[in-house]
Design a protein around this motif. Structure first.
Motif, PDB file in Angstrom:
ATOM      1  N   VAL A 101       7.252   3.962   6.381  1.00  0.00           N
ATOM      2  CA  VAL A 101       8.023   3.960   5.130  1.00  0.00           C
ATOM      3  C   VAL A 101       7.107   3.631   3.944  1.00  0.00           C
ATOM      4  CG1 VAL A 101       9.850   2.754   3.854  1.00  0.00           C
ATOM      5  CG2 VAL A 101      10.240   3.470   6.222  1.00  0.00           C
ATOM      6  N   LEU A 102       6.198   2.662   4.121  1.00  0.00           N
ATOM      7  CA  LEU A 102       5.253   2.325   3.053  1.00  0.00           C
ATOM      8  C   LEU A 102       4.349   3.498   2.718  1.00  0.00           C
ATOM      9  CD1 LEU A 102       4.080  -1.317   3.764  1.00  0.00           C
ATOM     10  CD2 LEU A 102       5.114  -0.448   1.667  1.00  0.00           C
ATOM     11  N   TRP A 103       3.936   4.253   3.724  1.00  0.00           N
ATOM     12  CA  TRP A 103       3.106   5.437   3.486  1.00  0.00           C
ATOM     13  C   TRP A 103       3.862   6.452   2.635  1.00  0.00           C
ATOM     14  CZ3 TRP A 103       3.674  10.413   6.008  1.00  0.00           C
ATOM     15  CH2 TRP A 103       2.674  11.328   5.658  1.00  0.00           C
ATOM     16  N   ILE A 104       5.104   6.712   2.995  1.00  0.00           N
ATOM     17  CA  ILE A 104       5.929   7.652   2.218  1.00  0.00           C
ATOM     18  C   ILE A 104       6.131   7.125   0.805  1.00  0.00           C
ATOM     19  CG2 ILE A 104       8.232   8.691   2.027  1.00  0.00           C
ATOM     20  CD1 ILE A 104       8.202   8.712   5.182  1.00  0.00           C
ATOM     21  N   GLY A 122      -4.558   5.305  -3.170  1.00  0.00           N
ATOM     22  CA  GLY A 122      -4.771   6.324  -2.146  1.00  0.00           C
ATOM     23  C   GLY A 122      -5.338   5.761  -0.853  1.00  0.00           C
ATOM     24  N   ALA A 123      -6.286   4.814  -0.961  1.00  0.00           N
ATOM     25  CA  ALA A 123      -6.871   4.202   0.248  1.00  0.00           C
ATOM     26  C   ALA A 123      -5.810   3.434   1.029  1.00  0.00           C
ATOM     27  CB  ALA A 123      -8.024   3.282  -0.145  1.00  0.00           C
ATOM     28  N   ASP A 124      -4.939   2.721   0.310  1.00  0.00           N
ATOM     29  CA  ASP A 124      -3.840   2.005   0.977  1.00  0.00           C
ATOM     30  C   ASP A 124      -2.937   2.976   1.725  1.00  0.00           C
ATOM     31  OD1 ASP A 124      -4.124  -0.827   0.183  1.00  0.00           O
ATOM     32  OD2 ASP A 124      -3.761  -0.071  -1.840  1.00  0.00           O
ATOM     33  N   GLY A 130      -2.378   5.247   9.093  1.00  0.00           N
ATOM     34  CA  GLY A 130      -3.093   4.893  10.318  1.00  0.00           C
ATOM     35  C   GLY A 130      -2.440   3.730  11.045  1.00  0.00           C
ATOM     36  N   LEU A 131      -2.034   2.697  10.297  1.00  0.00           N
ATOM     37  CA  LEU A 131      -1.341   1.558  10.894  1.00  0.00           C
ATOM     38  C   LEU A 131      -0.018   1.993  11.508  1.00  0.00           C
ATOM     39  CD1 LEU A 131      -1.971  -1.301   8.333  1.00  0.00           C
ATOM     40  CD2 LEU A 131      -2.583  -1.318  10.752  1.00  0.00           C
ATOM     41  N   ALA A 132       0.721   2.825  10.793  1.00  0.00           N
ATOM     42  CA  ALA A 132       2.018   3.291  11.293  1.00  0.00           C
ATOM     43  C   ALA A 132       1.845   4.008  12.626  1.00  0.00           C
ATOM     44  CB  ALA A 132       2.686   4.215  10.278  1.00  0.00           C
ATOM     45  N   LEU A 133       0.945   4.972  12.664  1.00  0.00           N
ATOM     46  CA  LEU A 133       0.757   5.743  13.896  1.00  0.00           C
ATOM     47  C   LEU A 133       0.210   4.861  15.016  1.00  0.00           C
ATOM     48  CD1 LEU A 133      -0.677   9.057  12.393  1.00  0.00           C
ATOM     49  CD2 LEU A 133       1.672   8.570  13.119  1.00  0.00           C
TER      50      LEU A 133
END
Length: 159
Positions: A101-104, A122-124, A130-133
């Motif tokens: 959700v944070l990525w989206i 962008g780096a975050d 990566g953390l999500a997956l």
């Protein structure tokens, strides 16, 4: 008459619990490092929240006081949940969902200053993906019953 030991047998730490503990410690470390000048560049620009925080962890990842506190809280929650297999899986899968959700969120708000209250850059965003997956894969695959063909159960019912 033989004396029976009333001690419970030692429980083995599962791979999911170990993964959750390692990630929780990493979150704690990142949360602490976000408050260390030098490791966090532009430390004088560290704000409580919002897109205007120019502080960057390792000179790359945009952070704020709130962002660092969330990392610390995530680490504490992870350590608490890692005490059981069900809790570890909940931390890994639930945390993976949160980071998805944070990525989206980051994709939507990264260039919209007013909506970017966490803050993220962008780096975050790539780190969050990566953390999500990674967390989702670990939570779904690391189980003492994975691949045994046993019935599916409620992770919270596990020891």
């Amino acid at each position: 008459m033989a004396h029976r030991s009333l001690e419970k047998p030692a429980r083995r730490t599962t791979r999911a619990q170990l993964a959750a503990m390692i990630l929780a410690v990493v979150f704690l470390l990142i949360g602490v490092l976000g408050f260390v000048p030098g490791i966090t560049t532009n430390y004088g620009e560290l704000s409580f929240a919002g897109h205007h925080s120019e502080a960057k962890l390792l000179g790359v990842f945009q952070v704020s006081v709130l962002h660092n506190l969330v990392h610390l809280a995530f680490g504490v929650i992870g350590l608490a949940l890692a005490r059981s297999l069900g809790g570890a899986r909940l931390f890994l899968i639930g945390g993976g969902a949160v980071y998805l959700v944070l990525w989206i969120y980051g994709l939507v708000v990264v260039d919209r200053a007013g909506a970017n209250w966490i803050p993220v850059n962008g780096a975050d965003n790539w780190l969050h993906l990566g953390l999500a997956l990674g967390m989702l894969v670990l939570g779904l695959l690391l189980s003492n019953r994975a691949g045994t063909g046993g019935r599916l159960d409620d992770p919270l019912d596990r020891p």
